[in-house]
Every structure is written in structure tokens, then in C-alpha cells.
Write a protein that holds these residues in place. Structure first.
Motif, PDB file in Angstrom:
ATOM      1  N   ASN A 192      82.393  51.962  25.444  1.00 24.00           N
ATOM      2  CA  ASN A 192      82.569  50.524  25.705  1.00 24.00           C
ATOM      3  C   ASN A 192      81.504  49.952  26.628  1.00 24.00           C
ATOM      4  O   ASN A 192      81.674  48.873  27.168  1.00 24.00           O
ATOM      5  CB  ASN A 192      83.949  50.291  26.323  1.00 24.00           C
ATOM      6  N   ILE A 193      80.465  50.732  26.836  1.00 23.87           N
ATOM      7  CA  ILE A 193      79.457  50.285  27.810  1.00 23.87           C
ATOM      8  C   ILE A 193      78.119  49.996  27.143  1.00 23.87           C
ATOM      9  O   ILE A 193      77.647  50.776  26.307  1.00 23.87           O
ATOM     10  CB  ILE A 193      79.304  51.338  28.936  1.00 23.87           C
ATOM     11  N   ASP A 194      77.542  48.877  27.525  1.00 26.90           N
ATOM     12  CA  ASP A 194      76.205  48.553  27.052  1.00 26.90           C
ATOM     13  C   ASP A 194      75.230  49.083  28.105  1.00 26.90           C
ATOM     14  O   ASP A 194      75.018  48.448  29.136  1.00 26.90           O
ATOM     15  CB  ASP A 194      76.088  47.029  26.892  1.00 26.90           C
ATOM     16  N   THR A 195      74.681  50.260  27.851  1.00 26.40           N
ATOM     17  CA  THR A 195      73.839  50.902  28.878  1.00 26.40           C
ATOM     18  C   THR A 195      72.531  50.145  29.094  1.00 26.40           C
ATOM     19  O   THR A 195      71.891  50.297  30.130  1.00 26.40           O
ATOM     20  CB  THR A 195      73.511  52.357  28.485  1.00 26.40           C
ATOM     21  N   ILE A 197      72.003  47.215  29.852  1.00 26.89           N
ATOM     22  CA  ILE A 197      71.985  46.267  30.976  1.00 26.89           C
ATOM     23  C   ILE A 197      72.020  46.990  32.330  1.00 26.89           C
ATOM     24  O   ILE A 197      71.984  46.354  33.384  1.00 26.89           O
ATOM     25  CB  ILE A 197      73.131  45.224  30.882  1.00 26.89           C
ATOM     26  N   LEU A 198      72.051  48.300  32.285  1.00 31.34           N
ATOM     27  CA  LEU A 198      72.057  49.053  33.544  1.00 31.34           C
ATOM     28  C   LEU A 198      70.618  49.312  33.986  1.00 31.34           C
ATOM     29  O   LEU A 198      69.735  49.534  33.155  1.00 31.34           O
ATOM     30  CB  LEU A 198      72.768  50.396  33.347  1.00 31.34           C
ATOM     31  N   LYS A 206      75.414  57.335  36.485  1.00 26.94           N
ATOM     32  CA  LYS A 206      76.464  57.555  35.484  1.00 26.94           C
ATOM     33  C   LYS A 206      76.232  58.880  34.739  1.00 26.94           C
ATOM     34  O   LYS A 206      77.180  59.613  34.460  1.00 26.94           O
ATOM     35  CB  LYS A 206      76.501  56.384  34.491  1.00 26.94           C
TER      36      LYS A 206
ATOM     37  N   LEU B 470      78.539  39.314  32.105  1.00 28.64           N
ATOM     38  CA  LEU B 470      77.426  38.930  31.234  1.00 28.64           C
ATOM     39  C   LEU B 470      78.056  38.473  29.924  1.00 28.64           C
ATOM     40  O   LEU B 470      78.823  39.222  29.306  1.00 28.64           O
ATOM     41  CB  LEU B 470      76.509  40.130  30.984  1.00 28.64           C
ATOM     42  N   ARG B 523      80.948  41.229  29.106  1.00 22.02           N
ATOM     43  CA  ARG B 523      80.867  42.538  29.759  1.00 22.02           C
ATOM     44  C   ARG B 523      80.799  42.350  31.256  1.00 22.02           C
ATOM     45  O   ARG B 523      80.251  41.348  31.748  1.00 22.02           O
ATOM     46  CB  ARG B 523      79.604  43.294  29.309  1.00 22.02           C
ATOM     47  N   SER B 524      81.336  43.302  31.962  1.00 20.67           N
ATOM     48  CA  SER B 524      81.278  43.233  33.421  1.00 20.67           C
ATOM     49  C   SER B 524      79.826  43.463  33.854  1.00 20.67           C
ATOM     50  O   SER B 524      79.131  44.303  33.258  1.00 20.67           O
ATOM     51  CB  SER B 524      82.181  44.300  34.013  1.00 20.67           C
ATOM     52  N   PHE B 525      79.382  42.751  34.856  1.00 20.95           N
ATOM     53  CA  PHE B 525      78.010  42.959  35.322  1.00 20.95           C
ATOM     54  C   PHE B 525      77.987  43.620  36.707  1.00 20.95           C
ATOM     55  O   PHE B 525      77.021  43.579  37.434  1.00 20.95           O
ATOM     56  CB  PHE B 525      77.258  41.616  35.352  1.00 20.95           C
ATOM     57  N   GLU B 537      83.446  48.916  35.087  1.00 14.40           N
ATOM     58  CA  GLU B 537      82.125  49.333  35.545  1.00 14.40           C
ATOM     59  C   GLU B 537      81.076  48.465  34.880  1.00 14.40           C
ATOM     60  O   GLU B 537      81.353  47.805  33.866  1.00 14.40           O
ATOM     61  CB  GLU B 537      81.884  50.812  35.277  1.00 14.40           C
ATOM     62  N   LYS B 538      79.929  48.466  35.443  1.00 21.56           N
ATOM     63  CA  LYS B 538      78.863  47.597  34.926  1.00 21.56           C
ATOM     64  C   LYS B 538      78.555  47.947  33.458  1.00 21.56           C
ATOM     65  O   LYS B 538      78.393  49.126  33.120  1.00 21.56           O
ATOM     66  CB  LYS B 538      77.609  47.727  35.782  1.00 21.56           C
ATOM     67  N   GLY B 539      78.485  46.941  32.654  1.00 19.27           N
ATOM     68  CA  GLY B 539      78.172  47.159  31.230  1.00 19.27           C
ATOM     69  C   GLY B 539      79.407  47.306  30.364  1.00 19.27           C
ATOM     70  O   GLY B 539      79.317  47.298  29.139  1.00 19.27           O
ATOM     71  N   GLU B 540      80.560  47.449  31.001  1.00 16.23           N
ATOM     72  CA  GLU B 540      81.769  47.703  30.218  1.00 16.23           C
ATOM     73  C   GLU B 540      82.288  46.426  29.570  1.00 16.23           C
ATOM     74  O   GLU B 540      82.277  45.351  30.167  1.00 16.23           O
ATOM     75  CB  GLU B 540      82.855  48.295  31.123  1.00 16.23           C
TER      76      GLU B 540
END
Lengths: 217, 674
Positions: A192-195, A197-198, A206, B470, B523-525, B537-540
Motif C-alpha cells: 500500500n506504499i508508494d515508495t 515519494i520517499l 524502511k 499527497l 496517501r499519507s506524506f 507511514e509515509k507513502g501509505e
């Protein structure tokens, strides 16, 4: 930028803007000629080396696809194709050049999404990697398992990190089964994570945690 | 107290069964047709290997001689034979039947009437066919013998109508059985050499013998059993006075055998999305000026390798196209099992009002109609309609679909869409609102130079804690996934409650004809703990992506129960009528019909004219379909959904039509009052 591709049995100049200028068609023709010449040359050389048979058998699939990747990276870099909006047309156009001993029939279904285009994946595999390093990861079926993982393919940093980890696992004698499990853990972790944007630092933290989780298991 | 079984005249029953077959098989060789169908079907259902390996069936005829009467019978091998208990009394037969072990008690089931030993999916599952053997004998007697596959025991017996008009059974086993056979038939009926069953009729009816001796039987078997003859290479032979003739695969079926290029194979068709009820294939052949034998005309409905019924194509699609099309429909295992339950008792027809047979018929009608149109057998064209007229159609379509919804009509192929992944709800405290999205037409269509409004999302955070998110909003083409527009924004919610996207999207050159999706994700930033049980968490992904669809220069794919189409045909029968579509019913109206022409002349496509006409006529069909479905439900022992059971007890057409008229009037009263 424009790319010369075959559409409905005719060649067209494809561009995301829908507008192709004169100089762009000239570059597109150049790319086309270069691809044609080099791919045909590569096929002949692979046949000569016995890596490929006239019936289309890949005696060493990994080596065949590595050589293709290396060649395509060279051409794509030369014309600064990667990361442009017309990149997808470039990968699609490769199917216009390869002969039936490499690809029988039309574009396979999974290659229709350009990000999963087989030749793009070959290029990704051989990008800044020597044959020795590619071989260390494993045979083509292991690479295929990596490529089947959409989440890993989405972010090049994640892709490179995964390859690095697999190399370590392989050096410790891990087999295909263990690697598949490892790929599954990564994919679940970032489901569920868009990596993208990290930041690199955030991603690194992570990824380190994954390692900790794995050890605790 | 005295208790006894009611005396029965089983000769009459026998006669009634025979008349039942005669009524269903409408040609002069009906008796031999029924005979061969039941004989081969019993044998094929008892085969040892599903593939038909080692199975063989032989129909034999021995003319009368000085030593014996005329004899007709059949013998099979590669079958189980008459296995199970060898009963000593009627009670033992009943006991065996009650055990319900149908596959093992073959003998007990063979000896009884209306207790077939076959599972629902087998073709002969009513046990009535055996009576045809007795009925086809002048002596009203049938002899049978069998070597059983399991214990290799030999049994011999006789089923006959006695002078008290009841059907009696005699059965012998082992040496006694053999002695009885020799006593009755001397040596002209030799002992069986391998496991299987033989049935013998002494003095068969002339009607039965004639088509066997004149060779007509060959065609009858070919057209009924073409599937097993072709696919399973089944061995079926006719032995007339020791002259043996093998039945060859049919030259007309499968349709490819006929050598005509104008053919169509549908492949698998799912009756209901996600269900396992599938038509395996509908194959159709356009004959043009070519002709085929009478037996093959129509659409063969296959079950268990046998043709159960041949549907007349012109009657099925209600178009006078003659015999220009023939073909076959086959089913997958599960559907075949259910279709077997819709068969008539003689296995010669299907009760098409039952479910799922009626679903199958709807699909057949649609596919055959499409095929007939391809070869211009139906001269009727879809007519392009103007914008105003189309708007009216869309409006009526939506009104009729509302009515269909109230009537619980769910369309030809329905299925519940299952959302994959994490769901979402309007009650979620962190969500995206896309409430202002509007297209010029109610169905989501938008034309060039028009606009789609409210193509933005508003992030909502009802927690008392701030979250940086975001938001990405983009529009992509459904055809190739190409992103047409995109935007993204990082913001703190609920502090910044802004619209992200576009308040209006003008449909310009960048939009080609087709479907487009507006999608947004949040998504959470930051890594943030919202409360004890919830952290991001960031990106979730915070909220499942929301989306809306619009269609440029075209109507969305139909999903409702009704779809409206304008047609042009000189067929005077056609004013406003209904046709089966792929997934819905099509309400067609004929622009060449004088009534419609009159409305066109007035140029008033608006409410009071076409709209009223289509809606009011359409509502008849909606209630009519509901009535048919309710009747099918009652037949299945279920509760009807709209009509009352008492209302549908009477099958008189006028009375049923009245029910539809009254219900419709009631509905119109309510909506027009508003």
C-alpha cells in the motif's frame, strides 16, 4: 522526440504529443536503422555462438536476454530515450525488429503494458551490471520472478536494493524457493506504499527494518 | 381393516407413455427413434470408461424362422452390466431402490418403473424409457440378460404385461439363468461372452422393424448420436440377419464436417458472471441455398453426447428465415447437470420456461439473431438517431430500468461486482469526496465542446489530528491507459480544505471518442500515529482510490435491464418489440412504422410523444417478463417476487394478460400522480 513503429502493417512516427516535427522524423529514422542493423547483427552472433537455434530455442536464455538488454541500453542512452514520454514507443518498436527466432507471433500480452515490456526488463537487468553479476543472481526463471513483482519494478531504487539482497542470499546458498519467499515479503511490505515519494533516506530505513523483521522470523 | 395396492391397468400407462413419445417425436419413425435413443442412452450411461473406451453397442434383428419368432434386440459391452442386488422379491427391489445407491443398484433400477438409476447429469434419469421396450413388442414382453462387470454373475429375466394388466418381472441367476435362456431361445440366442447387457424383444412391432431393415435407422442414430460417434469414436453397429453395418460419424455434424465456410463458433459463454453455468459452444452454419436432411434442421441441444431436442430456428428467433441455419449447442458439465432437470420425461424436449433453460434460450436467441443478421436473413438495420431523439431514448431507458429494478428484474447476465482490495465507506473519517462530478447527460456521456463539471476531489479529515497528505488526481483513457491530465498536491488536512483537480474540463481535441476515468488517490506524506489503533507511514494509501467515468461522443456500455434501439424494417409485425441482447433486453422501435413516422413528422421527440410511447409500451414488456420469471419461480417451488401465486394459477392467456395490464396500470397511476 518520435519513434518509428509499425501500426496496422504500416510504419508511423509515434509521439506522445501527436505532433512530429521534421527533425524528429530524421532522428526516428536513425534510431530505426540502428535498431534494425544491431538487432539483426546480434541475432546472427547469438546463432553463431550457439546460444540461439534457428528454431527459436534459447540454449542460454539469460545470456540471450542479457545481450539484448546491453544493446538496447546502449541505443536508448545514445538518443536519451529513457524517462522521456516517448520511452514506451521505443520498447514497443523492438518487436518490429526482432525476428521470429526471438519472438514468435505478435507482442505478448504482458508486454503490452510498456513498463512490463520484455525488452525493457532485459535492459533493466543489464543496466550497469556485468554478465558476472547478472549470473550471480540466478538463471532467467529467477529474474522472471523478480520482474513479475510489480511493486519492485515501480521504483528503481527498490529494484536495485532487491537485486543486491538476492545476491547476498545467493552467496549464502539460498535457492529459488527462498528467493521467492523474500520477494513475497518485499511485495507485501510495500503493497500500500508508494515508495517513489520517499526520500532515499526514508526508503533505506524502511528497507533496513525489513531485514530486522526477517531475522526476527 | 383391509389394505392393498390399488389395482392398476398398466397397459393403459404403457399406451400413455408411447403416446407421449409419439407426440414429442413428430415423424413417422417415432417408435424406432425413441427405441434407439433409449437403448443407446441406457448403454452409454452405463459405460465403464468416460471416454467410451471399449464400449460397443449393437442393435440386432433376426427374422422369423421355423424354430423361432421374429427377434429384435440390442447388446452392449464395455459397460457395468446389471449390477447390484439380485432380488428375490418385490420388497427387495424396493429396499434396493430406497438405498438410493443409484450407481450400484443397476439391476433393481432396470426392473422398476420411474426409478431411474442415473444421476441428474445422465441423460436418462427418469426410468421411463425402459417402458418403450415393452411397448414395442407385440407380446408386450422383454427378455434381458447380463454378465455383471463386478462379480461376473450371469442374470436372465423377463419383464412382461400379464393378463391382469400389470407388469411382472421374472429373474434368474447363475446356472438357472442359463438354463432358462436355453429353454426359451434354444441356441439362436447364444450365451453372453463378456460383461454387458442384452435386451431381446420377441415379436417386435412392424413399425419398429421396418426402419431397421430398410436402413433408415442409420440416419436416426447418426443424427442423435453424432457427438459420441465423432468425439468418442463410439462403436455402434446394426446387425440385420448377420449382416453387420457400422454407423459412421455424421457428414453434417459437427458443422465443420459439412464443408461450408459460413460457420460460427461462440466458444464458452458464461450465463451469469462468476457462476459456473457455462454454454460450452454454440456452433451455427449458414446454409444459403444448400440443403440438409430433415433430421438435422434446427439447433441441436446436446446433453451427454445425445441430441435431446432440435429447436426450430425460425420459431426460436421469431423471424421467417426458413431453414437457412442449423447448428448445435453444448453445455459445460454443471450447466448440463442443471439442464437435465429441465428435460421433459421422454428426454425428447426441454421445458424452456424453467431456470436455467430460459437463460440458455435467451442467449441462443441473441447469438442466432446476430448470426442471421450477418448473412442478411433479417433485413433490419440499426438506425442512427439525432441528438434530441437519443436523449429521449436515454431518458426512457433510465425510466424503464428504474421500473425493472422495482420489479426485481436483473437482466440477462447479472453478477455482483466484487471490489478487490481494501474497501471504503462514506463513514471513514479520512476520505476523498468527489460529490460534484457532473456530465451533461445522465448516463455519463459528454460530447465535443461540452464540459464535465466538478472533476475534483476534496480531502476530508474528521480526526482531531492533522495529517499531511499527497493527493494525486488524473484522467486516463480507458482504451490505452494514456494519462490525459494530472495534478498533485501536498497539503495538511483538515487545515487546508481545498479542491484538487479541475472545476471544469472542456472536451477538446485531446479527448478522442471513448471512455475516460477520473481517478484520485490520497496517501499519507508523513509517518503519523492518528490514534491507538491507527497509524500511517509515509507513502501509505490512506483512502482507496475514488473514480468516476465519462464517455466522449459515445454512450456507456449498457448495464441496465433494458436498452433502446431504433430500427428500420418493412416487417409490418414490428412496431415496438423486445429482443434478447447479449446482457440485456433490447426494446426496439421501428422508424418505418406509420405510428412512429407520424411522431417524427411532428418533430416532437420530447416527453409527450416518443418518450410516453416507449415507456408505456416498454412497461408491458417489463411486467410480462416479470410474470414469466415468477411463473418459473413457482414451478421451482419458490416464492414469486411480484405477482401472487394465486394470480398465476390460471394458465389462460387472457387472464395472464389481464394481470400484466392491471399491474402496469397500477404502476403508471402512482408515477403519473407524482
Amino acid at each position: 522526440m518520435a519513434i518509428k513503429i509499425k501500426k496496422d502493417k504500416e510504419f508511423i512516427y509515434a509521439s506522445h504529443t501527436g505532433l512530429v516535427l521534421d527533425p524528429e522524423t530524421k532522428t526516428a529514422d536513425k534510431i530505426y536503422k540502428e535498431l534494425k542493423r544491431h538487432i539483426s547483427g546480434l541475432e546472427k552472433s547469438l546463432l553463431k555462438k550457439g546460444l540461439l537455434t534457428r528454431r527459436g530455442e534459447k540454449i542460454n536464455a539469460l545470456k540471450v536476454w542479457f545481450e539484448f538488454g546491453k544493446l538496447l541500453n546502449r541505443i536508448a542512452d545514445k538518443y536519451n530515450i529513457i524517462d522521456t514520454q516517448d520511452e514506451e514507443f521505443f520498447w514497443r518498436s523492438i518487436y518490429d525488429h526482432v525476428s521470429s527466432i526471438v519472438q514468435r507471433g505478435s507482442i505478448p500480452k504482458r508486454s503490452k503494458n510498456w513498463k512490463h515490456n520484455h525488452f525493457r526488463l532485459c535492459a533493466l537487468m543489464s543496466k550497469e551490471r556485468s554478465w558476472k553479476k547478472v549470473k550471480e543472481i540466478g538463471n532467467w526463471s529467477i529474474w522472471r520472478d523478480i520482474f513479475d513483482n510489480k511493486k519492485i519494478l515501480e521504483d528503481e531504487r527498490l529494484f536495485n536494493w532487491t537485486i543486491g539482497q538476492i545476491r547476498k542470499l545467493r552467496s549464502r546458498g539460498a535457492g529459488h524457493k527462498k528467493i521467492r519467499l523474500f520477494l513475497y515479503v518485499i511485495s507485501r511490505r510495500f503493497r500500500n506504499i508508494d515508495t517513489k515519494i520517499l526520500t532515499s533516506n526514508e526508503l533505506r530505513v524502511k528497507l533496513q527494518n525489513i531485514k530486522i523483521n526477517k531475522q526476527s522470523k | 381393516m383391509v389394505q392393498f395396492t390399488q389395482p392398476q391397468n398398466q397397459e393403459r400407462d404403457l399406451q400413455a407413455i408411447l403416446e407421449g413419445y409419439e407426440g414429442k417425436i413428430k415423424h413417422k419413425y417415432w417408435l424406432v427413434e425413441a427405441f434407439q435413443k433409449d437403448a443407446i442412452q441406457n448403454s452409454w450411461d452405463a459405460r465403464l470408461f468416460k471416454s467410451g473406451k471399449d464400449w460397443s453397442f449393437s442393435l440386432f434383428y433376426i427374422p422369423q424362422s421355423s424354430n423361432h419368432p421374429e427377434i429384435l434386440g440390442f447388446i452392449d459391452s464395455g459397460t457395468y452390466g446389471l449390477t447390484g442386488i439380485i432380488p428375490e422379491s418385490k420388497e427387495e427391489v424396493v429396499k434396493a431402490l430406497r438405498k438410493g445407491n443409484k450407481e450400484e443398484e443397476r439391476l433393481a433400477y432396470f426392473l422398476s418403473l420411474n426409478w431411474s438409476n442415473k444421476p441428474g447429469s445422465s441423460i436418462g434419469s427418469r426410468g421411463r424409457g425402459k417402458m418403450i421396450f415393452i411397448g414395442a413388442s407385440e407380446d408386450k414382453a422383454v427378455y434381458f440378460d447380463s454378465i455383471r462387470h463386478d462379480d461376473k454373475c450371469y442374470v436372465f429375466g423377463k419383464t412382461f404385461l400379464d393378463k391382469d394388466k400389470t407388469i411382472q418381472v421374472r429373474i434368474y441367476k447363475g446356472g438357472e439363468a442359463n438354463a432358462q435362456r436355453v429353454k426359451i431361445f434354444n441356441n439362436y440366442i447364444p450365451p453372453l461372452s463378456k460383461p454387458g447387457t442384452r435386451v431381446i424383444l420377441a415379436n417386435p412391432c412392424k413399425e419398429l422393424v421396418q426402419p431397421i431393415t430398410n436402413g433408415e435407422i442409420e440416419q436416426l442414430i447418426q443424427h442423435t448420436w453424432w457427438e459420441i460417434l465423432c468425439k468418442n469414436k463410439a462403436e455402434i453397429k446394426i446387425d440385420v440377419s448377420k449382416k453387420i453395418k457400422f454407423i459412421h460419424p455424421s457428414p453434417f455434424l459437427p458443422i465443420e464436417e459439412f464443408g461450408v465456410e459460413e460457420i460460427y463458433n461462440s466458444g464458452i459463454i458464461e450465463l451469469e458472471k462468476g457462476s459456473n453455468l457455462r454454454i460450452k459452444n454454440i456452433s451455427l452454419c449458414y446454409l444459403g441455398d444448400k440443403d440438409i436432411p430433415e433430421y438435422y434442421k434446427g439447433l441441436a441441444v446436446q446433453e451427454g453426447g445425445m441430441v435431446v431436442e432440435r429447436l426450430k430456428i425460425d420459431e426460436l428467433i421469431n423471424e421467417s428465415i426458413g431453414n437457412k441455419i442449423y447448428g448445435v449447442v453444448t453445455f459445460d458439465r454443471e450447466l448440463e447437470r442443471k439442464m437435465a432437470k429441465c428435460e421433459g420425461p421422454e428426454h425428447c424436449d426441454i421445458v424452456w420456461t424453467r431456470i436455467p433453460a430460459n437463460w440458455v434460450r435467451i442467449k441462443l436467441k441473441y447469438k442466432i439473431r446476430e448470426f442471421a443478421k450477418k448473412y442478411e436473413l433479417i433485413e433490419e438495420h440499426k438506425k442512427h438517431v439525432g441528438k434530441e431523439q437519443r436523449e429521449t431514448e436515454i431518458l426512457v431507458q433510465s425510466e424503464l430500468n428504474k421500473l425493472a429494478k422495482t420489479l426485481n428484474l436483473q437482466g440477462i447476465a447479472t453478477g455482483i461486482r466484487v471490489r478487490k482490495g481494501r474497501g471504503r465507506s462514506a463513514l471513514e473519517k479520512l476520505r476523498l469526496s468527489i460529490a460534484d462530478f457532473r456530465t451533461p447527460y445522465e448516463n455519463g456521456r459528454v460530447d465535443k465542446k461540452q464540459s464535465v463539471l466538478g472533476t475534483y476531489v476534496i480531502p476530508i479529515n474528521e480526526y482531531s489530528i492533522f495529517l499531511t497528505v499527497l493527493i494525486k488526481v488524473y484522467i486516463f483513457s480507458q482504451k490505452n491507459g494514456e494519462v490525459i491530465k494530472q495534478t498533485e498536491k501536498i497539503l495538511k488536512i483538515p487545515q487546508e480544505q481545498v479542491k484538487i483537480g479541475w472545476s471544469e474540463i472542456k472536451i477538446d481535441k485531446s479527448f478522442k471518442r471513448g471512455g475516460y476515468t477520473l481517478r484520485a488517490e490520497m496517501r499519507s506524506f508523513e509517518d503519523k500515529k492518528i490514534n491507538e489503533g491507527l497509524s500511517y507511514e509515509k507513502g501509505e494509501l490512506v483512502y482507496h482510490p475514488v473514480s468516476r467515468t465519462f464517455y466522449v461522443e459515445e454512450n456507456p456500455p449498457e448495464k441496465g435491464f433494458f436498452k433502446i434501439e431504433n430500427r428500420a424494417t418493412d416487417d409490418k409485425r414490428k412496431f415496438i418489440w423486445i429482443e434478447e441482447g447479449d446482457n440485456e433486453y433490447i426494446l426496439c422501435y421501428n422508424s418505418l412504422h406509420p405510428t412512429i413516422k407520424l411522431i417524427r413528422k411532428e418533430g416532437k421527440w420530447e416527453k409527450l410523444h416518443l418518450r410516453n410511447l416507449l415507456f408505456r409500451e416498454g412497461s408491458y414488456f417489463a411486467y410480462g417478463i416479470r410474470l414469466a420469471e415468477d411463473k418459473a419461480l413457482i414451478e421451482e417451488g419458490k416464492k414469486p417476487l411480484v405477482f401472487k401465486k394465486e394470480e398465476l394459477n390460471n394458465n389462460d392467456f387472457q387472464s395472464l394478460l389481464q394481470k400484466v395490464v392491471f399491474r402496469r396500470s397500477n404502476y403508471l397511476w402512482e408515477i403519473d400522480k407524482k
